[in-house]
Design an enzyme around this catalytic site. Structure first.
Site, PDB file in Angstrom:
ATOM      1  N   ARG A  41      43.012   2.686  39.519  1.00  0.00           N
ATOM      2  CA  ARG A  41      42.224   3.336  40.567  1.00  0.00           C
ATOM      3  C   ARG A  41      42.437   4.834  40.673  1.00  0.00           C
ATOM      4  O   ARG A  41      41.731   5.505  41.402  1.00  0.00           O
ATOM      5  CB  ARG A  41      42.565   2.696  41.920  1.00  0.00           C
ATOM      6  CG  ARG A  41      41.946   1.325  42.106  1.00  0.00           C
ATOM      7  CD  ARG A  41      42.377   0.696  43.423  1.00  0.00           C
ATOM      8  NE  ARG A  41      43.821   0.495  43.463  1.00  0.00           N
ATOM      9  CZ  ARG A  41      44.484   0.111  44.553  1.00  0.00           C
ATOM     10  NH1 ARG A  41      43.839  -0.072  45.684  1.00  0.00           N
ATOM     11  NH2 ARG A  41      45.797  -0.079  44.510  1.00  0.00           N
ATOM     12  N   ARG A  50      34.200  -0.353  39.045  1.00  0.00           N
ATOM     13  CA  ARG A  50      34.609  -1.539  39.795  1.00  0.00           C
ATOM     14  C   ARG A  50      33.988  -1.616  41.178  1.00  0.00           C
ATOM     15  O   ARG A  50      34.183  -2.600  41.892  1.00  0.00           O
ATOM     16  CB  ARG A  50      36.144  -1.522  39.947  1.00  0.00           C
ATOM     17  CG  ARG A  50      36.883  -2.153  38.792  1.00  0.00           C
ATOM     18  CD  ARG A  50      37.785  -3.279  39.166  1.00  0.00           C
ATOM     19  NE  ARG A  50      37.489  -3.900  40.437  1.00  0.00           N
ATOM     20  CZ  ARG A  50      38.305  -3.931  41.458  1.00  0.00           C
ATOM     21  NH1 ARG A  50      39.475  -3.362  41.386  1.00  0.00           N
ATOM     22  NH2 ARG A  50      37.973  -4.523  42.569  1.00  0.00           N
ATOM     23  N   ASP A  86      45.274  -9.132  34.987  1.00  0.00           N
ATOM     24  CA  ASP A  86      46.235  -9.217  36.078  1.00  0.00           C
ATOM     25  C   ASP A  86      47.208 -10.341  35.784  1.00  0.00           C
ATOM     26  O   ASP A  86      46.832 -11.323  35.144  1.00  0.00           O
ATOM     27  CB  ASP A  86      45.500  -9.494  37.400  1.00  0.00           C
ATOM     28  CG  ASP A  86      46.410  -9.263  38.597  1.00  0.00           C
ATOM     29  OD1 ASP A  86      47.047 -10.239  39.054  1.00  0.00           O
ATOM     30  OD2 ASP A  86      46.516  -8.115  39.052  1.00  0.00           O
TER      31      ASP A  86
END
Length: 367
Positions: A41, A50, A86
């Site tokens: 981010r 995203r 993830d």
């Protein structure tokens, strides 16, 4: 879903293998560098890509994972890419529901509370069926990289995943998960074994899909003391390295270098050095010379700049990098942060970090 063969051929030839050479302990002209959470981010283009997407929906889209993995490489001369995914996709593969709650992070709708809850988990996981989207993302990304740098695959380690599955999300104490280790040691081992078996298949599948190195994240090692680590973390960390390597051999897949990153596990560095991994990742709370002394000369070290150092002015980042390189030495070493990048970091400072590693290591190697 497209079925994929166990080893997609015809990948582009690798042009920069500095990271792989350093991982294997071969000599390099410069010290290779990559950053944990380099696809993240802190990049405006990441936030744009995203924007409308649910986090785990993004993880399940090979095209988006590929795009997010490539973004930092368009900006910085990094020496490796790490697939965007993830660690919590593994508990999902076991049948648990995880949602990303804005401002709170990953949250399990029904965490494990009682030993009986283990029966709700899938006891046999077909990783291609459950995690094939990660394999597809790896294959697509490996082609899209066009051989620029190697692609790293990864997984969470059993204790770290277990702690999330019981806590139901992040926790500052891990008290619920640790209470299992004291109250239900047998059930804890049963869960850790189940996780390890899935992780082994998952990592082998990542190599079959095109991953050229693997990192195991034991991010919650620091919540354990030496004895609990010895009982509930280390045996599985060792087992994963050994089993992955023997399965890669059996399936005639490349024997890729493996990295173990056990955050805050200073007490275990000697053991981790002998756990079967080519590289030991370090957080920023350990002195490089001490780590080298405990780990010895036969294992490559990775790390360990404090991520918050990237808030410093660019010149200061350069000085810190130079000091770090002098302490670790430029060989058998991969530069990285001691943990992931934070969302509010300035991309230019990340660039300054990467460039400083290359410039200073080249300079040190020449002289």
């Amino acid at each position: 879903t497209c079925s994929f063969s166990r080893s997609p051929k015809g990948f582009p030839k690798l042009k920069n293998d500095t990271f792989l050479r350093a991982a294997r302990g071969e000599e390099t002209e410069h010290t290779p560098v990559w950053c944990m959470r380099q696809a993240g981010r802190y990049l405006p283009e990441f936030r744009e890509t995203r924007a409308a997407q649910d986090f785990f929906a993004t993880c399940r889209s090979p095209k988006l994972c590929c795009e997010l993995t490539l973004q930092p490489l368009r900006r910085f001369p990094l020496d490796a890419a790490i697939i965007f995914s993830d660690i919590l996709v593994v508990p999902q593969a076991l049948g648990m529901e995880v949602v990303m709650v804005p401002g709170k992070g990953p949250t399990f709708t029904e965490p494990l509370k009682e030993v009986e809850d283990l029966m709700k988990l899938r006891q046999k996981v077909d990783v291609t069926a459950e995690l094939g989207y990660v394999f597809q993302a790896i294959t697509l990304t490996r082609h899209s990289l066009e051989g620029r740098v190697p692609l790293i695959g990864f997984s969470g380690a059993p204790w770290t995943l277990m702690s999330y599955m019981i806590e139901g999300g992040g926790s500052s104490t891990m008290a619920k998960a640790k209470s299992w280790l004291y109250r239900h040691p047998e059930a804890s081992h049963q869960l850790l074994r189940l996780l390890a078996d899935v992780i082994i298949d998952y990592l082998v599948g990542q190599v079959a899909a095109g991953a050229q190195a693997l990192q195991l994240f034991e991010s919650h090692a620091g919540h354990l003391g030496p004895e609990q680590f010895q009982d509930f973390a280390l045996p599985y960390i060792r087992d994963i390295a050994q089993a992955v390597k023997s399965k890669l051999k059996e399936e005639a897949l490349p024997l890729v270098p493996m990295i173990i990153f056990a955050k805050d596990a200073h007490y275990a560095l000697h053991d981790l050095a002998h756990a079967g991994y080519e590289v030991v990742g370090l957080d920023w709370t350990i002195r490089p010379q001490e780590a080298r002394a405990q780990i010895g000369k036969d294992v490559t070290l990775q790390g360990n700049l404090d991520p918050c150092a990237l808030y410093a002015p660019k010149e200061k980042i350069g000085e810190l990098v130079k000091k770090m390189l002098e302490a670790f030495g430029t060989q058998r070493y991969i530069a990285n942060l001691g943990h992931g990048l934070y969302p509010d970091m300035n991309p230019e400072h990340v660039g300054a970090f990467v460039e400083a590693v290359h410039a200073h290591s080249r300079h040190i190697n020449k002289h």
